[in-house]
Design a protein around this motif. Structure first.
Motif, mmCIF file in Angstrom:
data_model
loop_
_atom_site.group_PDB
_atom_site.id
_atom_site.type_symbol
_atom_site.label_atom_id
_atom_site.label_comp_id
_atom_site.label_asym_id
_atom_site.label_seq_id
_atom_site.Cartn_x
_atom_site.Cartn_y
_atom_site.Cartn_z
ATOM 1 N N ASP A 112 -10.831 -6.120 -12.781
ATOM 2 C CA ASP A 112 -11.944 -5.516 -13.532
ATOM 3 C C ASP A 112 -11.499 -4.931 -14.876
ATOM 4 O O ASP A 112 -12.205 -5.082 -15.881
ATOM 5 N N GLN A 113 -10.353 -4.252 -14.887
ATOM 6 C CA GLN A 113 -9.941 -3.570 -16.116
ATOM 7 C C GLN A 113 -9.129 -4.474 -17.041
ATOM 8 O O GLN A 113 -9.365 -4.507 -18.250
ATOM 9 N N LEU A 114 -8.180 -5.215 -16.484
ATOM 10 C CA LEU A 114 -7.295 -6.026 -17.316
ATOM 11 C C LEU A 114 -7.801 -7.454 -17.511
ATOM 12 O O LEU A 114 -7.331 -8.153 -18.415
ATOM 13 N N ASN A 115 -8.707 -7.903 -16.658
ATOM 14 C CA ASN A 115 -9.320 -9.236 -16.805
ATOM 15 C C ASN A 115 -8.255 -10.335 -16.827
ATOM 16 O O ASN A 115 -8.278 -11.244 -17.663
ATOM 17 N N LEU A 116 -7.326 -10.264 -15.872
ATOM 18 C CA LEU A 116 -6.212 -11.198 -15.903
ATOM 19 C C LEU A 116 -6.610 -12.586 -15.413
ATOM 20 O O LEU A 116 -7.518 -12.743 -14.588
ATOM 21 N N CYS A 117 -5.897 -13.580 -15.922
ATOM 22 C CA CYS A 117 -6.001 -14.931 -15.377
ATOM 23 C C CYS A 117 -4.693 -15.331 -14.706
ATOM 24 O O CYS A 117 -4.631 -16.320 -13.977
ATOM 25 N N LYS A 118 -3.630 -14.514 -14.992
ATOM 26 C CA LYS A 118 -2.324 -14.832 -14.407
ATOM 27 C C LYS A 118 -1.473 -13.576 -14.396
ATOM 28 O O LYS A 118 -1.557 -12.742 -15.303
ATOM 29 N N ILE A 119 -0.647 -13.442 -13.353
ATOM 30 C CA ILE A 119 0.333 -12.355 -13.305
ATOM 31 C C ILE A 119 1.703 -12.955 -13.080
ATOM 32 O O ILE A 119 1.866 -13.889 -12.282
ATOM 33 N N ILE A 120 2.679 -12.467 -13.811
ATOM 34 C CA ILE A 120 4.073 -12.889 -13.656
ATOM 35 C C ILE A 120 4.815 -11.726 -13.031
ATOM 36 O O ILE A 120 4.903 -10.648 -13.622
ATOM 37 N N ILE A 121 5.343 -11.942 -11.834
ATOM 38 C CA ILE A 121 5.851 -10.809 -11.055
ATOM 39 C C ILE A 121 7.013 -11.243 -10.169
ATOM 40 O O ILE A 121 7.123 -12.421 -9.808
ATOM 41 N N GLY A 122 7.869 -10.324 -9.810
ATOM 42 C CA GLY A 122 9.023 -10.638 -8.969
ATOM 43 C C GLY A 122 8.624 -11.042 -7.558
ATOM 44 O O GLY A 122 7.653 -10.531 -7.004
ATOM 45 N N TYR A 123 9.393 -11.948 -6.974
ATOM 46 C CA TYR A 123 9.110 -12.436 -5.623
ATOM 47 C C TYR A 123 9.146 -11.304 -4.593
ATOM 48 O O TYR A 123 8.524 -11.374 -3.528
ATOM 49 N N ASP A 124 9.868 -10.228 -4.909
ATOM 50 C CA ASP A 124 10.026 -9.112 -3.975
ATOM 51 C C ASP A 124 9.139 -7.928 -4.336
ATOM 52 O O ASP A 124 9.319 -6.821 -3.829
ATOM 53 N N HIS A 125 8.163 -8.149 -5.217
ATOM 54 C CA HIS A 125 7.301 -7.054 -5.665
ATOM 55 C C HIS A 125 6.446 -6.521 -4.525
ATOM 56 O O HIS A 125 5.849 -7.289 -3.767
ATOM 57 N N ARG A 126 6.403 -5.198 -4.396
ATOM 58 C CA ARG A 126 5.556 -4.554 -3.390
ATOM 59 C C ARG A 126 4.653 -3.560 -4.106
ATOM 60 O O ARG A 126 5.055 -2.931 -5.083
ATOM 61 N N PHE A 127 3.439 -3.421 -3.627
ATOM 62 C CA PHE A 127 2.475 -2.603 -4.356
ATOM 63 C C PHE A 127 1.441 -2.044 -3.391
ATOM 64 O O PHE A 127 1.413 -2.366 -2.201
ATOM 65 N N GLY A 128 0.557 -1.196 -3.950
ATOM 66 C CA GLY A 128 -0.463 -0.553 -3.126
ATOM 67 C C GLY A 128 0.076 0.674 -2.420
ATOM 68 O O GLY A 128 1.262 1.014 -2.506
ATOM 69 N N ARG A 129 -0.797 1.362 -1.705
ATOM 70 C CA ARG A 129 -0.427 2.592 -1.006
ATOM 71 C C ARG A 129 0.786 2.369 -0.109
ATOM 72 O O ARG A 129 0.819 1.430 0.686
ATOM 73 N N ASN A 130 1.793 3.206 -0.284
ATOM 74 C CA ASN A 130 3.048 3.130 0.469
ATOM 75 C C ASN A 130 3.786 1.812 0.248
ATOM 76 O O ASN A 130 4.666 1.449 1.028
ATOM 77 N N ARG A 131 3.409 1.091 -0.814
ATOM 78 C CA ARG A 131 4.067 -0.165 -1.198
ATOM 79 C C ARG A 131 4.126 -1.142 -0.023
ATOM 80 O O ARG A 131 5.147 -1.784 0.246
ATOM 81 N N THR A 132 3.016 -1.259 0.679
ATOM 82 C CA THR A 132 2.989 -2.118 1.878
ATOM 83 C C THR A 132 2.614 -3.560 1.584
ATOM 84 O O THR A 132 2.897 -4.455 2.387
#
Length: 310
Positions: A112-132
Protein backbone atom coordinates in the motif's frame (compact mmCIF):
# COMPACT_ATOMS: atom_id res chain seq x y z
CA UNK A 1 18.31 10.86 -4.09
CA UNK A 2 15.13 11.56 -2.15
CA UNK A 3 15.44 10.99 1.60
CA UNK A 4 12.34 10.19 3.64
CA UNK A 5 12.51 10.03 7.45
CA UNK A 6 9.30 8.02 7.72
CA UNK A 7 7.66 5.42 5.49
CA UNK A 8 4.43 7.44 5.61
CA UNK A 9 6.17 10.39 3.96
CA UNK A 10 6.93 8.37 0.83
CA UNK A 11 4.56 8.83 -2.08
CA UNK A 12 4.72 7.60 -5.66
CA UNK A 13 2.36 7.13 -8.57
CA UNK A 14 4.60 4.52 -10.17
CA UNK A 15 5.91 1.13 -9.17
CA UNK A 16 8.98 0.58 -7.01
CA UNK A 17 11.67 -2.02 -6.54
CA UNK A 18 12.63 -2.35 -2.91
CA UNK A 19 15.42 -3.74 -0.79
CA UNK A 20 15.53 -3.74 3.02
CA UNK A 21 18.44 -3.82 5.44
CA UNK A 22 20.69 -1.93 7.83
CA UNK A 23 23.46 -1.56 5.21
CA UNK A 24 25.91 -0.61 7.96
CA UNK A 25 29.21 0.28 6.34
CA UNK A 26 27.76 0.26 2.81
CA UNK A 27 30.72 -2.01 2.05
CA UNK A 28 31.56 -3.94 -1.13
CA UNK A 29 28.93 -6.61 -0.42
CA UNK A 30 26.23 -4.00 0.10
CA UNK A 31 27.39 -2.16 -2.99
CA UNK A 32 26.62 -5.23 -5.13
CA UNK A 33 23.05 -5.22 -3.79
CA UNK A 34 22.66 -1.49 -4.48
CA UNK A 35 23.90 -1.97 -8.04
CA UNK A 36 21.47 -4.86 -8.47
CA UNK A 37 18.65 -2.66 -7.13
CA UNK A 38 19.49 0.26 -9.41
CA UNK A 39 19.78 -1.92 -12.53
CA UNK A 40 16.51 -3.73 -11.79
CA UNK A 41 14.73 -0.39 -11.40
CA UNK A 42 16.08 0.86 -14.71
CA UNK A 43 15.06 -2.37 -16.44
CA UNK A 44 11.52 -2.22 -15.04
CA UNK A 45 11.23 1.57 -15.41
CA UNK A 46 10.46 1.74 -11.68
CA UNK A 47 11.80 3.75 -8.74
CA UNK A 48 14.48 2.17 -6.56
CA UNK A 49 13.81 2.23 -2.81
CA UNK A 50 16.10 1.26 0.04
CA UNK A 51 14.21 0.85 3.31
CA UNK A 52 16.31 0.98 6.46
CA UNK A 53 15.62 1.68 10.12
CA UNK A 54 16.98 3.86 12.91
CA UNK A 55 17.61 3.34 15.74
CA UNK A 56 19.14 -0.04 14.95
CA UNK A 57 16.57 -2.72 15.93
CA UNK A 58 19.00 -4.18 18.48
CA UNK A 59 19.07 -0.84 20.29
CA UNK A 60 15.30 -1.06 20.73
CA UNK A 61 14.48 -4.74 21.09
CA UNK A 62 17.56 -5.84 23.05
CA UNK A 63 18.38 -2.42 24.54
CA UNK A 64 21.91 -2.98 23.20
CA UNK A 65 23.17 0.52 23.92
CA UNK A 66 26.79 -0.54 23.46
CA UNK A 67 26.31 -1.47 19.80
CA UNK A 68 28.85 0.26 17.58
CA UNK A 69 28.06 1.03 13.95
CA UNK A 70 30.36 1.73 11.02
CA UNK A 71 28.25 4.61 9.73
CA UNK A 72 26.29 7.43 11.24
CA UNK A 73 23.00 8.21 9.54
CA UNK A 74 24.55 11.16 7.69
CA UNK A 75 27.47 9.05 6.48
CA UNK A 76 25.07 6.35 5.28
CA UNK A 77 23.01 8.90 3.33
CA UNK A 78 26.11 10.18 1.56
CA UNK A 79 27.36 6.71 0.65
CA UNK A 80 24.03 5.38 -0.62
CA UNK A 81 23.41 8.53 -2.63
CA UNK A 82 26.59 7.88 -4.62
CA UNK A 83 25.06 4.69 -6.05
CA UNK A 84 22.21 6.45 -7.80
CA UNK A 85 19.40 5.04 -5.65
CA UNK A 86 16.17 7.04 -6.13
CA UNK A 87 14.79 6.86 -2.59
CA UNK A 88 16.21 6.19 0.86
CA UNK A 89 13.64 5.69 3.61
CA UNK A 90 14.98 5.81 7.17
CA UNK A 91 12.02 4.74 9.25
CA UNK A 92 12.00 5.21 13.05
CA UNK A 93 12.18 1.74 14.57
CA UNK A 94 10.24 1.34 17.80
CA UNK A 95 8.42 -1.35 19.78
CA UNK A 96 5.10 -0.59 18.05
CA UNK A 97 6.58 -1.08 14.60
CA UNK A 98 8.25 -4.31 15.70
CA UNK A 99 4.84 -5.76 16.61
CA UNK A 100 3.49 -5.54 13.06
CA UNK A 101 2.55 -8.99 11.79
CA UNK A 102 4.33 -10.23 8.69
CA UNK A 103 1.24 -9.82 6.51
CA UNK A 104 0.48 -6.35 7.89
CA UNK A 105 4.04 -5.32 7.09
CA UNK A 106 3.75 -6.65 3.56
CA UNK A 107 0.25 -5.29 2.85
CA UNK A 108 0.41 -1.94 4.68
CA UNK A 109 4.06 -1.04 4.09
CA UNK A 110 5.36 -2.79 0.99
CA UNK A 111 2.18 -2.94 -1.08
CA UNK A 112 0.00 0.00 0.00
CA UNK A 113 2.69 2.52 0.93
CA UNK A 114 5.65 1.61 -1.29
CA UNK A 115 3.65 0.22 -4.25
CA UNK A 116 6.34 -2.33 -5.02
CA UNK A 117 6.46 -4.61 -8.03
CA UNK A 118 9.60 -6.39 -6.85
CA UNK A 119 11.68 -6.88 -3.71
CA UNK A 120 15.34 -7.88 -3.67
CA UNK A 121 16.10 -9.56 -0.37
CA UNK A 122 18.40 -12.10 1.27
CA UNK A 123 17.42 -15.77 1.18
CA UNK A 124 17.65 -15.82 5.00
CA UNK A 125 15.59 -12.67 5.57
CA UNK A 126 13.13 -12.89 8.46
CA UNK A 127 10.49 -10.29 9.20
CA UNK A 128 7.26 -9.52 11.02
CA UNK A 129 6.51 -9.80 14.72
CA UNK A 130 9.28 -11.75 16.47
CA UNK A 131 10.88 -12.21 13.02
CA UNK A 132 8.90 -15.40 12.47
CA UNK A 133 8.17 -15.02 8.74
CA UNK A 134 10.67 -16.43 6.23
CA UNK A 135 11.54 -15.91 2.59
CA UNK A 136 9.03 -18.64 1.71
CA UNK A 137 6.31 -16.59 3.42
CA UNK A 138 7.40 -13.53 1.49
CA UNK A 139 7.19 -15.44 -1.80
CA UNK A 140 3.68 -16.54 -0.88
CA UNK A 141 2.71 -12.94 -0.10
CA UNK A 142 4.23 -11.95 -3.44
CA UNK A 143 1.89 -14.33 -5.24
CA UNK A 144 -1.06 -13.03 -3.22
CA UNK A 145 -0.30 -9.32 -3.70
CA UNK A 146 1.30 -9.54 -7.13
CA UNK A 147 4.96 -8.68 -6.62
CA UNK A 148 8.16 -10.51 -7.49
CA UNK A 149 10.71 -11.73 -4.95
CA UNK A 150 14.36 -11.93 -6.01
CA UNK A 151 16.55 -13.72 -3.52
CA UNK A 152 20.10 -12.61 -2.84
CA UNK A 153 22.09 -15.84 -2.88
CA UNK A 154 23.65 -17.57 0.11
CA UNK A 155 27.11 -16.78 -1.28
CA UNK A 156 26.33 -13.06 -1.56
CA UNK A 157 24.75 -12.94 1.91
CA UNK A 158 27.77 -14.71 3.38
CA UNK A 159 30.03 -12.14 1.73
CA UNK A 160 28.00 -9.32 3.27
CA UNK A 161 27.94 -10.92 6.72
CA UNK A 162 31.62 -11.86 6.69
CA UNK A 163 32.59 -8.41 5.44
CA UNK A 164 30.68 -6.60 8.20
CA UNK A 165 32.20 -8.80 10.89
CA UNK A 166 35.70 -8.53 9.46
CA UNK A 167 35.47 -4.75 9.13
CA UNK A 168 34.41 -4.28 12.76
CA UNK A 169 37.02 -6.75 14.00
CA UNK A 170 39.74 -5.17 11.87
CA UNK A 171 38.98 -1.65 13.11
CA UNK A 172 38.95 -2.75 16.73
CA UNK A 173 42.33 -4.40 16.13
CA UNK A 174 43.69 -1.35 14.30
CA UNK A 175 43.93 -3.21 10.98
CA UNK A 176 42.95 -0.30 8.73
CA UNK A 177 44.16 -1.91 5.50
CA UNK A 178 41.81 -4.87 5.89
CA UNK A 179 38.87 -2.67 6.87
CA UNK A 180 39.38 -0.35 3.91
CA UNK A 181 39.72 -3.30 1.53
CA UNK A 182 36.32 -4.71 2.54
CA UNK A 183 34.70 -1.26 2.62
CA UNK A 184 35.91 -0.28 -0.82
CA UNK A 185 36.69 3.19 0.57
CA UNK A 186 38.67 4.65 3.47
CA UNK A 187 37.03 4.34 6.87
CA UNK A 188 36.28 7.77 8.24
CA UNK A 189 34.75 9.74 11.06
CA UNK A 190 33.36 13.25 11.23
CA UNK A 191 33.38 15.56 14.23
CA UNK A 192 33.67 19.10 15.48
CA UNK A 193 36.99 20.62 16.52
CA UNK A 194 36.88 21.43 20.23
CA UNK A 195 39.21 23.09 22.74
CA UNK A 196 41.92 20.81 24.12
CA UNK A 197 44.73 21.16 26.63
CA UNK A 198 46.96 22.76 23.95
CA UNK A 199 50.00 20.83 25.18
CA UNK A 200 50.87 19.71 21.65
CA UNK A 201 51.71 23.22 20.54
CA UNK A 202 54.35 23.49 23.32
CA UNK A 203 56.37 20.75 21.58
CA UNK A 204 55.63 22.04 18.06
CA UNK A 205 52.91 19.47 17.38
CA UNK A 206 49.62 21.36 17.65
CA UNK A 207 46.58 19.15 17.39
CA UNK A 208 42.90 19.55 16.66
CA UNK A 209 40.74 17.68 19.15
CA UNK A 210 37.82 15.97 17.43
CA UNK A 211 34.48 15.42 19.14
CA UNK A 212 32.36 12.74 17.49
CA UNK A 213 28.82 13.47 18.60
CA UNK A 214 27.25 10.09 17.78
CA UNK A 215 28.20 7.72 20.59
CA UNK A 216 27.30 4.67 18.49
CA UNK A 217 30.02 5.41 15.91
CA UNK A 218 32.78 2.76 16.01
CA UNK A 219 36.16 4.30 16.89
CA UNK A 220 39.20 2.23 15.84
CA UNK A 221 41.71 0.84 18.31
CA UNK A 222 43.82 3.32 20.29
CA UNK A 223 47.04 4.22 18.54
CA UNK A 224 48.70 6.51 16.00
CA UNK A 225 47.33 6.66 12.46
CA UNK A 226 48.24 8.24 9.14
CA UNK A 227 45.15 10.16 8.03
CA UNK A 228 43.72 12.62 5.56
CA UNK A 229 41.34 15.39 6.56
CA UNK A 230 38.63 17.15 4.61
CA UNK A 231 38.17 20.74 5.79
CA UNK A 232 35.92 23.04 3.74
CA UNK A 233 36.31 20.61 0.81
CA UNK A 234 40.12 20.88 0.88
CA UNK A 235 42.27 17.82 1.63
CA UNK A 236 45.13 17.81 4.11
CA UNK A 237 47.31 15.01 5.42
CA UNK A 238 48.56 14.33 8.90
CA UNK A 239 48.72 11.88 11.78
CA UNK A 240 46.19 11.21 14.48
CA UNK A 241 46.31 9.78 17.96
CA UNK A 242 43.38 7.94 19.51
CA UNK A 243 43.90 7.25 23.18
CA UNK A 244 44.18 8.53 26.73
CA UNK A 245 47.38 10.65 26.54
CA UNK A 246 49.27 8.57 29.16
CA UNK A 247 52.46 10.70 28.95
CA UNK A 248 50.62 13.82 30.11
CA UNK A 249 47.83 12.66 32.39
CA UNK A 250 45.85 9.60 31.49
CA UNK A 251 42.15 10.38 31.15
CA UNK A 252 39.20 9.68 28.88
CA UNK A 253 39.71 8.63 25.28
CA UNK A 254 40.45 11.55 22.96
CA UNK A 255 40.92 11.91 19.22
CA UNK A 256 43.64 14.39 18.22
CA UNK A 257 44.91 15.10 14.71
CA UNK A 258 48.10 16.93 13.76
CA UNK A 259 47.93 18.22 10.18
CA UNK A 260 51.10 18.80 8.18
CA UNK A 261 51.75 22.24 6.65
CA UNK A 262 48.60 23.60 8.24
CA UNK A 263 48.21 26.78 10.25
CA UNK A 264 44.54 27.79 10.34
CA UNK A 265 42.11 28.24 13.19
CA UNK A 266 39.43 25.57 12.84
CA UNK A 267 37.72 25.61 16.24
CA UNK A 268 34.06 24.61 15.99
CA UNK A 269 34.49 23.52 12.36
CA UNK A 270 33.30 20.08 11.34
CA UNK A 271 36.02 18.01 9.72
CA UNK A 272 36.08 14.57 8.16
CA UNK A 273 39.02 12.30 8.98
CA UNK A 274 39.84 9.31 6.75
CA UNK A 275 42.08 6.51 8.05
CA UNK A 276 44.95 5.53 5.76
CA UNK A 277 47.16 3.34 7.94
CA UNK A 278 48.02 2.58 11.57
CA UNK A 279 51.68 3.04 12.48
CA UNK A 280 51.98 2.20 16.18
CA UNK A 281 50.37 1.70 19.57
CA UNK A 282 49.88 4.58 21.95
CA UNK A 283 52.72 4.62 24.50
CA UNK A 284 53.65 6.37 27.72
CA UNK A 285 56.93 8.29 27.52
CA UNK A 286 59.14 9.43 30.38
CA UNK A 287 58.94 13.09 29.35
CA UNK A 288 57.45 15.50 26.84
CA UNK A 289 60.87 15.67 25.17
CA UNK A 290 60.84 11.90 24.61
CA UNK A 291 57.30 12.19 23.23
CA UNK A 292 58.44 14.93 20.85
CA UNK A 293 61.32 12.77 19.56
CA UNK A 294 58.88 9.93 18.85
CA UNK A 295 56.41 12.30 17.15
CA UNK A 296 59.19 13.48 14.83
CA UNK A 297 59.80 9.86 13.86
CA UNK A 298 56.07 9.32 13.40
CA UNK A 299 55.86 12.37 11.14
CA UNK A 300 58.75 11.20 8.95
CA UNK A 301 57.18 7.76 8.57
CA UNK A 302 53.74 9.24 7.92
CA UNK A 303 55.02 11.52 5.16
CA UNK A 304 56.68 8.52 3.49
CA UNK A 305 53.45 6.54 3.60
CA UNK A 306 51.26 9.43 2.43
CA UNK A 307 53.00 9.45 -0.95
CA UNK A 308 51.27 6.20 -1.91
CA UNK A 309 47.83 7.67 -1.12
CA UNK A 310 48.16 10.90 -3.12
Amino acid sequence: MNIHNNINLFQTKGKTIVTIGTFDGVHLGHQKVLTKLKNAAIERKAESVLLTFFPHPRMVLQQDLDIKLLNTIEEKKELISSFGIDNLIIHPFDAKFSRLTAEDFVKMILVDQLNLCKIIIGYDHRFGRNRTATIEDLIAFGEKYNFEVEQITAKEIDEISISSTKIRTALLEGDIKTANTFLGYKYNLTGAVIEGKKIGRTINFPTANIKVSENYKLIPKNGVYVVSANIDNDEYFGMMNIGTNPTISEGNQSIEVHLFDFNKSIYDKEIKISFLERIRDERKFDSLEDLKIQLEKDKTLSIEKIEQYK
